[in-house]
Each structure stands twice: as structure tokens, then as C-alpha cells.
Design a protein around this motif. Structure first.
Motif, PDB file in Angstrom:
ATOM      1  N   THR A  29       1.635  -3.170   1.422  1.00  0.00           N
ATOM      2  CA  THR A  29       2.118  -1.833   1.072  1.00  0.00           C
ATOM      3  C   THR A  29       3.631  -1.736   1.248  1.00  0.00           C
ATOM      4  O   THR A  29       4.331  -1.155   0.404  1.00  0.00           O
ATOM      5  CB  THR A  29       1.431  -0.772   1.948  1.00  0.00           C
ATOM      6  N   ALA A  30       4.148  -2.291   2.343  1.00  0.00           N
ATOM      7  CA  ALA A  30       5.591  -2.256   2.595  1.00  0.00           C
ATOM      8  C   ALA A  30       6.360  -3.020   1.516  1.00  0.00           C
ATOM      9  O   ALA A  30       7.468  -2.625   1.125  1.00  0.00           O
ATOM     10  CB  ALA A  30       5.891  -2.842   3.975  1.00  0.00           C
ATOM     11  N   TYR A  31       5.776  -4.103   1.029  1.00  0.00           N
ATOM     12  CA  TYR A  31       6.419  -4.874  -0.046  1.00  0.00           C
ATOM     13  C   TYR A  31       6.564  -4.027  -1.311  1.00  0.00           C
ATOM     14  O   TYR A  31       7.646  -3.989  -1.922  1.00  0.00           O
ATOM     15  CB  TYR A  31       5.598  -6.132  -0.337  1.00  0.00           C
ATOM     16  N   PHE A  32       5.496  -3.355  -1.696  1.00  0.00           N
ATOM     17  CA  PHE A  32       5.565  -2.516  -2.896  1.00  0.00           C
ATOM     18  C   PHE A  32       6.497  -1.320  -2.693  1.00  0.00           C
ATOM     19  O   PHE A  32       7.185  -0.889  -3.619  1.00  0.00           O
ATOM     20  CB  PHE A  32       4.167  -2.054  -3.295  1.00  0.00           C
ATOM     21  N   LYS A  33       6.528  -0.793  -1.471  1.00  0.00           N
ATOM     22  CA  LYS A  33       7.451   0.300  -1.179  1.00  0.00           C
ATOM     23  C   LYS A  33       8.890  -0.185  -1.285  1.00  0.00           C
ATOM     24  O   LYS A  33       9.770   0.535  -1.806  1.00  0.00           O
ATOM     25  CB  LYS A  33       7.184   0.840   0.233  1.00  0.00           C
ATOM     26  N   MET A  34       9.159  -1.376  -0.813  1.00  0.00           N
ATOM     27  CA  MET A  34      10.495  -1.960  -0.908  1.00  0.00           C
ATOM     28  C   MET A  34      10.891  -2.150  -2.371  1.00  0.00           C
ATOM     29  O   MET A  34      12.041  -1.910  -2.753  1.00  0.00           O
ATOM     30  CB  MET A  34      10.531  -3.298  -0.171  1.00  0.00           C
ATOM     31  N   LYS A  35       9.935  -2.583  -3.208  1.00  0.00           N
ATOM     32  CA  LYS A  35      10.208  -2.749  -4.630  1.00  0.00           C
ATOM     33  C   LYS A  35      10.538  -1.418  -5.296  1.00  0.00           C
ATOM     34  O   LYS A  35      11.334  -1.356  -6.234  1.00  0.00           O
ATOM     35  CB  LYS A  35       9.008  -3.393  -5.325  1.00  0.00           C
ATOM     36  N   GLN A  36       9.900  -0.356  -4.822  1.00  0.00           N
ATOM     37  CA  GLN A  36      10.155   0.979  -5.375  1.00  0.00           C
ATOM     38  C   GLN A  36      11.536   1.489  -5.002  1.00  0.00           C
ATOM     39  O   GLN A  36      12.180   2.196  -5.788  1.00  0.00           O
ATOM     40  CB  GLN A  36       9.110   1.978  -4.866  1.00  0.00           C
ATOM     41  N   THR A  37      11.965   1.182  -3.780  1.00  0.00           N
ATOM     42  CA  THR A  37      13.200   1.777  -3.249  1.00  0.00           C
ATOM     43  C   THR A  37      14.246   0.698  -2.952  1.00  0.00           C
ATOM     44  O   THR A  37      14.992   0.303  -3.818  1.00  0.00           O
ATOM     45  CB  THR A  37      12.882   2.599  -1.990  1.00  0.00           C
ATOM     46  N   ALA A  60       8.079   1.414   6.327  1.00  0.00           N
ATOM     47  CA  ALA A  60       6.770   1.437   5.676  1.00  0.00           C
ATOM     48  C   ALA A  60       5.759   0.615   6.466  1.00  0.00           C
ATOM     49  O   ALA A  60       4.610   1.026   6.649  1.00  0.00           O
ATOM     50  CB  ALA A  60       6.890   0.902   4.249  1.00  0.00           C
ATOM     51  N   LEU A  61       6.192  -0.544   6.947  1.00  0.00           N
ATOM     52  CA  LEU A  61       5.307  -1.399   7.755  1.00  0.00           C
ATOM     53  C   LEU A  61       4.948  -0.703   9.064  1.00  0.00           C
ATOM     54  O   LEU A  61       3.792  -0.762   9.505  1.00  0.00           O
ATOM     55  CB  LEU A  61       5.993  -2.738   8.037  1.00  0.00           C
ATOM     56  N   PHE A  62       5.905  -0.039   9.671  1.00  0.00           N
ATOM     57  CA  PHE A  62       5.666   0.704  10.911  1.00  0.00           C
ATOM     58  C   PHE A  62       4.606   1.782  10.699  1.00  0.00           C
ATOM     59  O   PHE A  62       3.674   1.925  11.490  1.00  0.00           O
ATOM     60  CB  PHE A  62       6.961   1.347  11.401  1.00  0.00           C
ATOM     61  N   LEU A  68       3.336   5.371  -1.145  1.00  0.00           N
ATOM     62  CA  LEU A  68       3.802   4.890  -2.442  1.00  0.00           C
ATOM     63  C   LEU A  68       4.011   6.009  -3.457  1.00  0.00           C
ATOM     64  O   LEU A  68       4.832   5.874  -4.365  1.00  0.00           O
ATOM     65  CB  LEU A  68       2.816   3.858  -2.997  1.00  0.00           C
ATOM     66  N   ILE A  69       3.288   7.115  -3.316  1.00  0.00           N
ATOM     67  CA  ILE A  69       3.391   8.193  -4.296  1.00  0.00           C
ATOM     68  C   ILE A  69       4.464   9.200  -3.937  1.00  0.00           C
ATOM     69  O   ILE A  69       4.934   9.971  -4.799  1.00  0.00           O
ATOM     70  CB  ILE A  69       2.020   8.922  -4.441  1.00  0.00           C
ATOM     71  N   LEU A  70       4.899   9.215  -2.668  1.00  0.00           N
ATOM     72  CA  LEU A  70       5.846  10.240  -2.206  1.00  0.00           C
ATOM     73  C   LEU A  70       7.125  10.233  -3.025  1.00  0.00           C
ATOM     74  O   LEU A  70       7.591  11.287  -3.480  1.00  0.00           O
ATOM     75  CB  LEU A  70       6.167  10.027  -0.727  1.00  0.00           C
ATOM     76  N   GLY A  71       7.724   9.053  -3.233  1.00  0.00           N
ATOM     77  CA  GLY A  71       8.979   8.973  -3.973  1.00  0.00           C
ATOM     78  C   GLY A  71       8.834   9.495  -5.401  1.00  0.00           C
ATOM     79  O   GLY A  71       9.731  10.192  -5.904  1.00  0.00           O
ATOM     80  N   LYS A  72       7.719   9.184  -6.044  1.00  0.00           N
ATOM     81  CA  LYS A  72       7.497   9.642  -7.413  1.00  0.00           C
ATOM     82  C   LYS A  72       7.366  11.162  -7.474  1.00  0.00           C
ATOM     83  O   LYS A  72       7.900  11.807  -8.381  1.00  0.00           O
ATOM     84  CB  LYS A  72       6.239   8.983  -7.983  1.00  0.00           C
ATOM     85  N   LEU A  73       6.658  11.736  -6.498  1.00  0.00           N
ATOM     86  CA  LEU A  73       6.488  13.193  -6.480  1.00  0.00           C
ATOM     87  C   LEU A  73       7.808  13.900  -6.193  1.00  0.00           C
ATOM     88  O   LEU A  73       8.081  14.968  -6.753  1.00  0.00           O
ATOM     89  CB  LEU A  73       5.438  13.585  -5.438  1.00  0.00           C
ATOM     90  N   ILE A  74       8.629  13.321  -5.336  1.00  0.00           N
ATOM     91  CA  ILE A  74       9.947  13.905  -5.061  1.00  0.00           C
ATOM     92  C   ILE A  74      10.809  13.848  -6.320  1.00  0.00           C
ATOM     93  O   ILE A  74      11.505  14.818  -6.655  1.00  0.00           O
ATOM     94  CB  ILE A  74      10.632  13.164  -3.894  1.00  0.00           C
TER      95      ILE A  74
END
Length: 226
Positions: A133-141, A149-151, A189-195
Motif C-alpha cells: 500500500t505504501a508503494y502505491f501511495k508513494m507512486k501517487q504522491t 503510509a507504512l506507519f 489511496l483514495i484520499l488524495g483523489k477525493l481532495i
């Protein structure tokens, strides 16, 4: 984030938690529910799914409470340490500490008559889910979002999971863990898109408000020049 997208986040996460709880509940406690499928008791299967779905909703609410609590803690951490790199280092230490305790302390409490391998596997499931999950979050941001994200996926999930960890019932361990992981990953993962959607909607609304105002001003200027 505007209120409409906040409600959307709440409802979709709630639904995901319920469905995941319903499916995982059957799989995690298969020995208990297998007779319903063997004898094809439709009413028993449906009523059990509804109950598991309801429990999944509760897990979803716990996940959402943990998510918004972490967003607050993250802001406090950045404010206290004054540096994203230092705050990330602190979070990394806490991640390692929690993963170690998830294995060692549980083994001390429950594993006196069995091997430690099952405790390691469970911790690895949590850690692997967090890393993916942290990897995909890093790719997003950006790279700085990997450790936070890992924490969240490891430390916060384990804290949300504590009530069931204390019982050490294998069926309930997996029954609660996977809805928490799925809901936590989805929110992250969806938070950034909704913002981003909320910002576009706000900009569009401001644009609609400014357009009539400019039109009225031009009409007034035209009247003055005539």
C-alpha cells in the motif's frame, strides 16, 4: 475536502468493510459455517452473511476512526519535529518496534506450547500489506509519503486490531484483520483523489460566482459610457 466527498468516503469505506467482513468471515471461520453450505441452508447462509456484514461495518468504523486520528497525529508530529525526515525516522523506529512486539509479545503470551512461525507469518502479512500500500501511495504522491503510509498501515492497524489480539482466536484474528487492512488501504489511496476532486469542484464553483459578477460590472460600465 468538501462535505459531499467526505460523506462519499465514509459510505464507500463502510460498504467495503461490510462486504469484506461478510466474505472473509466465512473463510476465516469456515469450520464453523461449513455445515450451512454442505446442507445448502440458504436462510442460514444469508442470515450469517448479514451478521458478518454488520460486524464488518463495525470494523470499518474502527478503521475510519483510526484513519482520521492518524491524520491529526501526523500533523502534530510534523509540528513537533519540525522536519518531515526526522518525523519519518521516528515513525520507522515505531514500525519496527510494533512488528517485533507483534511477534515476540504475542508469542510470550500465547505461544508457550507451539512454534513461533505462525506469529511471524501473521506479522509478515501485516507488514507486506503495509509495504504494498505504501508503494502505491508513494507512486501517487512522492517518496516522502512512503514511511507515513507504512506507519499507518502497520502501527495504526495493529492498534485497531488490539481487542482481538488479546483473545488470540485464529478465526477472529483474520476476520478482523483483513477488513481493517482493506479499509485502511482504500482510505489511504483514495484520499488524495477525493481532495483533488473537491478542489476542482471548489474552483468551478468560484468560477461560476465570478462570471455573473463580471457580467454585471461590464453592464454598469457600459451604462456609464452611454
Amino acid at each position: 475536502m468538501n462535505s459531499r466527498n467526505l460523506v462519499k468516503l465514509f459510505l464507500t469505506t463502510l460498504l467495503i468493510g461490510g462486504v469484506t467482513g461478510g466474505v472473509v468471515g466465512f473463510l476465516a471461520r469456515w469450520s464453523e459455517f461449513k455445515p450451512y453450505f454442505s446442507s445448502f441452508e440458504v436462510s442460514a447462509i444469508l442470515s450469517t452473511f448479514i451478521w458478518l456484514f454488520g460486524v464488518g461495518l463495525i470494523f470499518s468504523v474502527i478503521s475510519q476512526a483510526g484513519f482520521f486520528a492518524y491524520l491529526t497525529i501526523h500533523r502534530f508530529g510534523l509540528g513537533i519535529f519540525k522536519s518531515a525526515s526526522l518525523w519519518n525516522a521516528v515513525q520507522l523506529v515505531l514500525i519496527l518496534f510494533v512488528v517485533f512486539d507483534l511477534v515476540y509479545l504475542r508469542y510470550l503470551s500465547f505461544g508457550s506450547s507451539e512454534g513461533i512461525s505462525s506469529y511471524i507469518v501473521l506479522a509478515l502479512v501485516v507488514l507486506a500489506s503495509g509495504l504494498i500500500t505504501a508503494y502505491f501511495k508513494m507512486k501517487q504522491t512522492n517518496k516522502q509519503s512512503f514511511i507515513p503510509a507504512l506507519f499507518f498501515m502497520v502501527v495504526v492497524t495493529v492498534l485497531e486490531w488490539v481487542p482481538v489480539l488479546k483473545t488470540n482466536d485464529e478465526g477472529w484474528l483474520y476476520f478482523m484483520l483483513f477488513p481493517l487492512l482493506v479499509c485502511n488501504a482504500y482510505q489511504l489511496l483514495i484520499l488524495g483523489k477525493l481532495i483533488e476532486i473537491s478542489q476542482k469542484e471548489l474552483a468551478s464553483k468560484r468560477g461560476r460566482k465570478q462570471t455573473p459578477a463580471k457580467g454585471k460590472m461590464k453592464a454598469g460600465e457600459l451604462g456609464k459610457g452611454s
